[in-house]
Design an enzyme around this catalytic site. Structure first.
Site, PDB file in Angstrom:
ATOM      1  N   GLN A  93       8.791  -2.684   5.293  1.00  0.00           N
ATOM      2  CA  GLN A  93       9.662  -3.170   4.227  1.00  0.00           C
ATOM      3  C   GLN A  93       8.823  -3.569   3.009  1.00  0.00           C
ATOM      4  OE1 GLN A  93      13.191  -3.897   5.045  1.00  0.00           O
ATOM      5  NE2 GLN A  93      13.512  -4.143   2.869  1.00  0.00           N
ATOM      6  N   PHE A  94       8.394  -2.578   2.231  1.00  0.00           N
ATOM      7  CA  PHE A  94       7.550  -2.873   1.068  1.00  0.00           C
ATOM      8  C   PHE A  94       8.276  -3.734   0.044  1.00  0.00           C
ATOM      9  CE2 PHE A  94       9.840   0.739  -0.613  1.00  0.00           C
ATOM     10  CZ  PHE A  94       9.908   0.510  -1.983  1.00  0.00           C
ATOM     11  N   THR A  95       9.599  -3.749   0.060  1.00  0.00           N
ATOM     12  CA  THR A  95      10.355  -4.516  -0.934  1.00  0.00           C
ATOM     13  C   THR A  95      10.200  -6.030  -0.756  1.00  0.00           C
ATOM     14  OG1 THR A  95      12.378  -4.407   0.383  1.00  0.00           O
ATOM     15  CG2 THR A  95      12.043  -2.670  -1.266  1.00  0.00           C
TER      16      THR A  95
END
Length: 150
Positions: free
Chosen positions: A78-80
Protein backbone atom coordinates in the site's frame (compact mmCIF):
# COMPACT_ATOMS: atom_id res chain seq x y z
CA UNK A 1 7.68 1.89 7.07
CA UNK A 2 4.02 2.34 7.79
CA UNK A 3 1.45 -0.33 8.51
CA UNK A 4 -2.29 -0.15 9.02
CA UNK A 5 -3.23 -3.18 11.10
CA UNK A 6 -6.82 -4.33 11.11
CA UNK A 7 -8.05 -7.14 13.32
CA UNK A 8 -10.39 -9.17 11.14
CA UNK A 9 -12.76 -12.09 11.36
CA UNK A 10 -12.19 -12.66 7.64
CA UNK A 11 -10.35 -10.96 4.77
CA UNK A 12 -9.67 -11.70 1.13
CA UNK A 13 -7.90 -10.14 -1.82
CA UNK A 14 -8.65 -10.56 -5.51
CA UNK A 15 -6.54 -9.53 -8.48
CA UNK A 16 -8.63 -10.00 -11.61
CA UNK A 17 -10.44 -13.31 -11.64
CA UNK A 18 -7.32 -15.49 -11.57
CA UNK A 19 -5.78 -14.66 -8.17
CA UNK A 20 -7.36 -14.85 -4.77
CA UNK A 21 -6.08 -15.27 -1.22
CA UNK A 22 -8.02 -15.29 2.02
CA UNK A 23 -7.64 -15.57 5.76
CA UNK A 24 -10.02 -16.20 8.57
CA UNK A 25 -9.49 -14.67 12.01
CA UNK A 26 -6.28 -12.67 12.26
CA UNK A 27 -4.65 -9.46 11.07
CA UNK A 28 -4.89 -7.70 7.73
CA UNK A 29 -1.74 -5.61 7.24
CA UNK A 30 -1.54 -2.77 4.73
CA UNK A 31 2.21 -2.16 4.30
CA UNK A 32 3.69 1.08 2.94
CA UNK A 33 7.42 1.35 2.30
CA UNK A 34 9.27 4.63 1.94
CA UNK A 35 12.61 5.36 0.31
CA UNK A 36 14.41 5.68 3.68
CA UNK A 37 13.32 2.30 5.05
CA UNK A 38 15.97 -0.29 5.93
CA UNK A 39 16.20 -3.86 7.19
CA UNK A 40 16.08 -2.39 10.70
CA UNK A 41 12.60 -1.02 9.94
CA UNK A 42 11.51 -4.42 8.62
CA UNK A 43 12.85 -6.20 11.72
CA UNK A 44 11.26 -3.72 14.15
CA UNK A 45 7.83 -3.85 12.48
CA UNK A 46 7.85 -7.67 12.22
CA UNK A 47 8.80 -7.97 15.89
CA UNK A 48 6.11 -5.46 16.91
CA UNK A 49 3.32 -7.04 14.85
CA UNK A 50 4.15 -10.60 15.92
CA UNK A 51 3.88 -9.68 19.58
CA UNK A 52 1.17 -7.00 19.46
CA UNK A 53 -1.61 -8.09 21.82
CA UNK A 54 -4.79 -7.38 19.87
CA UNK A 55 -6.85 -10.50 20.59
CA UNK A 56 -9.01 -11.15 23.62
CA UNK A 57 -8.14 -13.63 26.32
CA UNK A 58 -10.73 -15.59 28.35
CA UNK A 59 -11.40 -12.48 30.47
CA UNK A 60 -12.20 -10.41 27.37
CA UNK A 61 -9.02 -8.30 27.58
CA UNK A 62 -6.82 -7.65 24.53
CA UNK A 63 -3.99 -9.76 25.86
CA UNK A 64 -3.07 -12.22 23.10
CA UNK A 65 -0.87 -11.85 20.01
CA UNK A 66 -0.65 -13.69 16.70
CA UNK A 67 2.10 -15.77 18.32
CA UNK A 68 -0.24 -16.70 21.18
CA UNK A 69 -3.27 -17.52 19.04
CA UNK A 70 -1.86 -18.89 15.79
CA UNK A 71 -4.33 -16.69 13.89
CA UNK A 72 -3.51 -15.80 10.30
CA UNK A 73 -1.99 -12.71 8.71
CA UNK A 74 -2.39 -11.18 5.26
CA UNK A 75 -0.08 -8.49 3.85
CA UNK A 76 -1.16 -6.03 1.14
CA UNK A 77 1.29 -3.56 -0.39
CA UNK A 78 0.00 0.00 0.00
CA UNK A 79 2.30 2.77 -1.24
CA UNK A 80 -0.49 5.32 -0.66
CA UNK A 81 0.25 5.17 3.09
CA UNK A 82 3.07 7.60 2.29
CA UNK A 83 0.83 10.15 0.57
CA UNK A 84 1.40 13.79 1.34
CA UNK A 85 -1.57 16.15 1.07
CA UNK A 86 0.28 19.20 2.34
CA UNK A 87 -0.06 21.14 -0.92
CA UNK A 88 -3.11 21.17 -3.14
CA UNK A 89 -5.71 18.45 -3.44
CA UNK A 90 -3.81 15.76 -5.34
CA UNK A 91 -1.77 13.45 -3.10
CA UNK A 92 1.97 13.37 -3.65
CA UNK A 93 3.77 10.06 -3.28
CA UNK A 94 7.37 11.33 -3.39
CA UNK A 95 8.17 9.62 -0.05
CA UNK A 96 6.97 6.23 -1.26
CA UNK A 97 9.82 3.95 -2.26
CA UNK A 98 10.49 3.17 -5.91
CA UNK A 99 8.92 -0.16 -6.94
CA UNK A 100 12.12 -2.26 -7.16
CA UNK A 101 13.32 -1.19 -3.73
CA UNK A 102 9.86 -1.43 -2.18
CA UNK A 103 9.20 -4.90 -3.59
CA UNK A 104 12.48 -6.16 -2.14
CA UNK A 105 11.61 -4.91 1.38
CA UNK A 106 8.02 -6.12 0.96
CA UNK A 107 9.31 -9.62 0.19
CA UNK A 108 11.75 -9.49 3.12
CA UNK A 109 8.92 -8.36 5.42
CA UNK A 110 6.71 -11.29 4.37
CA UNK A 111 9.54 -13.79 4.72
CA UNK A 112 10.51 -12.54 8.19
CA UNK A 113 6.91 -12.36 9.40
CA UNK A 114 6.34 -15.91 8.15
CA UNK A 115 9.42 -17.12 10.02
CA UNK A 116 8.47 -15.21 13.18
CA UNK A 117 4.93 -16.62 13.22
CA UNK A 118 5.80 -20.09 11.92
CA UNK A 119 3.15 -19.91 9.20
CA UNK A 120 2.68 -18.99 5.56
CA UNK A 121 1.58 -15.40 5.09
CA UNK A 122 -1.17 -14.69 2.59
CA UNK A 123 -0.56 -11.72 0.30
CA UNK A 124 -1.86 -9.67 -2.52
CA UNK A 125 0.29 -9.12 -5.61
CA UNK A 126 2.82 -6.33 -5.26
CA UNK A 127 1.96 -3.34 -7.43
CA UNK A 128 -1.30 -4.81 -8.71
CA UNK A 129 -4.72 -3.19 -8.62
CA UNK A 130 -6.43 -5.27 -5.94
CA UNK A 131 -9.87 -5.69 -4.46
CA UNK A 132 -9.59 -6.22 -0.71
CA UNK A 133 -12.57 -7.24 1.39
CA UNK A 134 -12.62 -7.57 5.15
CA UNK A 135 -14.85 -8.08 8.11
CA UNK A 136 -13.27 -5.85 10.76
CA UNK A 137 -13.39 -7.33 14.25
CA UNK A 138 -14.08 -4.79 16.97
CA UNK A 139 -13.36 -2.69 15.02
CA UNK A 140 -9.69 -2.66 15.90
CA UNK A 141 -7.43 -0.61 13.63
CA UNK A 142 -3.87 0.33 14.63
CA UNK A 143 -1.34 2.54 12.82
CA UNK A 144 2.37 1.67 13.11
CA UNK A 145 5.19 3.87 11.80
CA UNK A 146 8.75 2.59 12.19
CA UNK A 147 10.12 6.13 12.07
CA UNK A 148 8.00 7.24 15.06
CA UNK A 149 7.93 4.04 17.17
CA UNK A 150 5.04 5.27 19.33
Amino acid sequence: MRVIIQRVKQADVKVKPEYQAEIQQGLLLFLGIEDKDTQEDVDWVVRKISRLRLFSDDAGKMNLSLLDTGFEAMVISQFTLHASIKKGNRPSFVRAAKPDFAESLYSDFIQKLSKSLGQNIKTGIFGANMEVSLLNDGPVTIFVDSKHKE
